[in-house]
Design an enzyme around this catalytic site. Structure first.
Site, PDB file in Angstrom:
ATOM      1  N   HIS A 207       0.868  -1.049  -0.284  1.00  0.00           N
ATOM      2  CA  HIS A 207      -0.127   0.080  -0.151  1.00  0.00           C
ATOM      3  C   HIS A 207       0.903   1.099   0.372  1.00  0.00           C
ATOM      4  CE1 HIS A 207      -3.273  -2.602   0.676  1.00  0.00           C
ATOM      5  NE2 HIS A 207      -4.258  -1.692  -0.225  1.00  0.00           N
ATOM      6  N   ASP A 476      -4.846  -8.454  -4.377  1.00  0.00           N
ATOM      7  CA  ASP A 476      -4.944  -8.982  -3.271  1.00  0.00           C
ATOM      8  C   ASP A 476      -4.947 -10.647  -4.219  1.00  0.00           C
ATOM      9  OD1 ASP A 476      -4.511  -8.369  -0.713  1.00  0.00           O
ATOM     10  OD2 ASP A 476      -6.582  -7.027  -1.607  1.00  0.00           O
ATOM     11  N   CYS A 523      -9.953  -3.419 -11.053  1.00  0.00           N
ATOM     12  CA  CYS A 523      -8.805  -1.889  -9.354  1.00  0.00           C
ATOM     13  C   CYS A 523      -7.644  -2.014  -9.406  1.00  0.00           C
ATOM     14  CB  CYS A 523      -9.855  -1.472  -8.583  1.00  0.00           C
ATOM     15  SG  CYS A 523     -10.731  -2.862  -7.363  1.00  0.00           S
TER      16      CYS A 523
HETATM   17  C1  PEP Z   1      -6.695  -5.342  -4.504  1.00  0.00           C
HETATM   18  O1  PEP Z   1      -6.367  -5.616  -3.488  1.00  0.00           O
HETATM   19  O2  PEP Z   1      -6.339  -5.257  -6.152  1.00  0.00           O
HETATM   20  C2  PEP Z   1      -7.404  -3.542  -4.017  1.00  0.00           C
HETATM   21  C3  PEP Z   1      -7.456  -2.544  -5.482  1.00  0.00           C
HETATM   22  O3  PEP Z   1      -7.610  -3.043  -3.114  1.00  0.00           O
HETATM   23  P1  PEP Z   1      -6.306  -2.903  -1.859  1.00  0.00           P
HETATM   24  O4  PEP Z   1      -4.254  -3.144  -3.227  1.00  0.00           O
HETATM   25  O5  PEP Z   1      -6.902  -1.963  -1.220  1.00  0.00           O
HETATM   26  O6  PEP Z   1      -5.812  -3.778  -1.245  1.00  0.00           O
HETATM   27 MG    MG Z   2      -7.779  -5.705  -1.896  1.00  0.00          MG
END
Ligand code: PEP
Ligand code: MG
Length: 585
Positions: A207, A476, A523
């Protein structure tokens, strides 16, 4: 001496600047730039903190002497004397002031910056006794930091130029070098003057890297020991394309990178012309390009890049770095309304809070090891929300109320079980009932599920039954499918978006969603990676959500693509043992 450090490339481009080392400390240190007019006040805070610590030590000395009636252990008294001497050291004091006066660091940051310089000087000493005095300086600084913590000064927003960039009060560009930065730290630096950054730890989809990408500055993570080798004020080149950091470059290397940097700028200017061009493939397929954002003010960048909505608002950033003091319903409601209004009538997909894993609510928790041993598998995202229903209800009410102001889509992260779906739906209904009971105004929402756990990807019909749309969180989904901690640089080489298992899951989710006529978006970071655009189009994806900074490059790729032909090709990629080898066919 010139040397090079390798890591993971996070965001495109080249940055050249002087290194600002941010050290991790046992005390939670806020790092921010003060305004020049705050300098005197900041120095005053520093003096006051020193005074408090001096008085504390003198008091302890008195108590020790009184208790031991003249036979106090001489080592203890000598240690306290050393601490007093350090606190009264003119040179140390001057150097810390300089960081405040010349660089406009807040007092805490100035102290830790100077500590870093002094610690390195001690490390280089031959005499073991003197080398050990480093610990005394650390203890004294830590005591001052604790006093400063109780007397925090307000963080003034940076002064921005016409482009929305922070105005620097010094000449050379700065690049940030740190062992680790929490996503909350990163957010604090978001509107700052840094031209690039490097961290020792982290993977491409950690993140911290994600927030860095949203800053649209060159960055390298997972550079292992960079923060130990780079010194304050060293000249550093960050090559965000190659994942390389060059320290103290020669004039010839500097020239070479300066050329590359200018070429990158020209490419951006060229791409900017695509802003108002609709994202349509050469065979006429309309593609939705949405923005991923972390805070309401990011709506400006989303619109500037030509996004047709927000596909992912990571609301957890509203909750982090607040020492556990969560935003109440009113504060959340205002933030969501600000985002909806900022997007000027375009749809806004707001994800319910996804804390845990590498996004701890409190940044100290991450550093003290209080967190779960394997946090990615722990109480995270919807699991955390369902374990804190009162908190979750506050967010759901705020979201429903914000929906009265525009198109709000609510997205729920990390669902895997039917029971989690049912509990979420029950709580959503309860939030509506509570608002009804209060006579509050609220709007209708579309409800979406994130598909980011393999268990969810393998049971898509269950999700399609209960949700209006799906959004695939590839960051994820890859992490959990391949059992690779996305924040761990030591296994980063195994983090593979093109693993046949990942592609199979992606293809199935997209196909099932489309067959039911329900929107499916991606996403995760994969959506913003131009190397993946053709493949995702070929797999049938028609909605991509990414950082605003990536939208135009992905759009360029879309304009050059024939979706139908890519569909045929994607089939062969799906069947291959080594899909990566076919990616450029
Ligand atoms: C993902 O896991 O691809 C996602 C968009 O959520 P995050 O990166 O915030 O876990
Ligand atoms: Mg995620």
């Amino acid at each position: 001496m010139t040397f090079t450090v390798h890591g993971q490339a996070v965001s495109r481009g080249v940055a050249i600047g002087r290194a600002v080392i941010v050290t991790s400390s046992r005390v939670d240190v806020a790092h921010y730039f003060i305004q020049p007019e705050q300098t005197a006040r900041e120095i005053e805070r520093l003096c006051q903190a020193r005074q408090v610590v001096v008085q504390d030590i003198e008091r302890t000395q008195g108590q020790v002497q009184a208790m031991s009636a003249g036979s106090a252990p001489p080592e203890l008294l000598a240690l306290l004397d050393v601490h007093l001497m350090l606190l009264q050291d003119e040179q140390l004091d001057q150097s810390v002031r300089q960081w405040i006066e010349e660089r406009h660091y807040n007092a805490e940051w100035a102290l830790t910056a100077q500590l870093e310089v002094v610690a390195r000087q001690f490390d280089e000493m031959d005499d073991p006794y003197l080398r050990e005095r480093k610990a005394d300086v650390e203890q004294v600084v830590e005591r001052m930091l604790r006093v400063l913590q109780g007397n925090a000064s307000p963080v003034m927003p940076p002064v921005l130029d016409n482009e929305g960039k922070a105005v620097a009060h010094w000449e050379d560009p700065l690049v940030l070098v740190a062992h680790d930065l929490s996503p909350a730290d990163m957010l604090q630096f978001k509107q700052s003057v840094f031209a690039g950054f490097v961290t020792d730890v982290g993977g491409k989809t950690s993140h911290t890297a994600i927030v860095a990408r949203s800053m649209d500055i060159p960055a390298v993570v997972g550079a292992r020991t960079a923060s130990q080798w780079v010194r304050q004020d060293d000249w550093v080149i960050i090559d965000g394309d190659a994942g390389v950091v060059v320290v103290n470059p020669s004039p010839a290397i500097l020239d070479e990178y300066a050329i590359k940097q200018r070429a990158g700028e020209r490419e951006r200017e060229r791409l900017a012309r695509l802003k108002n061009t609709p994202a349509i493939t050469s065979d006429g397929q309309h593609i939705e390009l949405l923005a991923n954002i972390e805070q309401p003010s990011d709506a400006v960048a989303a619109l500037k890049a030509g996004a047709v909505g927000v596909g992912l608002f990571r609301t957890e950033f509203l909750f982090m770095g607040r020492n556990g003091q969560l935003p109440d319903e009113e504060e959340q409601y205002r933030a969501y309304v600000a985002t909806v209004e900022g997007m000027q009538g375009l749809p806004v997909t707001i994800r319910t809070i996804d804390v845990g894993s590498d996004k701890p609510l409190d940044r100290v928790a991450a550093r003290t090891g209080e967190e779960h041993l394997n946090p990615a598998l722990g109480l995270r995202a919807i699991r955390w929300c369902l374990s804190e229903p009162a908190m979750f209800l506050i967010q759901l009410r705020a979201l429903l109320r914000a929906a009265a102001h525009g198109q709000v889509h609510v997205l729920v992260p990390m669902l895997a079980h039917a029971s989690e779906i049912h509990q979420t739906l029950t709580l959503l209904q309860r939030a509506r009932d509570e608002l009804d009971a209060q006579g509050a105004v609220y709007g209708s929402i579309k409800l979406g599920a994130m598909i980011e756990v393999p268990a969810a990807a393998l049971t898509v019909p269950l999700f399609l039954k209960h949700f209006d749309f799906l959004s695939i969180g590839t960051n994820d989904l890859i992490q959990y499918t391949l059992a690779i901690d996305r924040a761990d640089e030591s296994v980063a080489h195994l983090y593979d978006p093109l693993h046949p298992a990942v592609l199979r899951l992606l293809a199935d989710v997209i196909a099932q969603g489309r067959a039911q006529g329900k929107p499916v978006s991606v996403c995760g970071e994969m959506a913003g990676d131009v190397a993946m655009t053709r493949l995702l189009l070929g797999l049938g994806l028609r909605s991509f959500s990414m950082h605003p900074s990536q939208i135009l490059a992905v759009k360029q790729q879309i304009l050059r693509s024939d979706a139908q032909r890519l569909g045929v090709w994607a089939h062969t990629v799906l069947e291959a043992d080594d899909p990566a080898s076919l990616l450029n066919d």
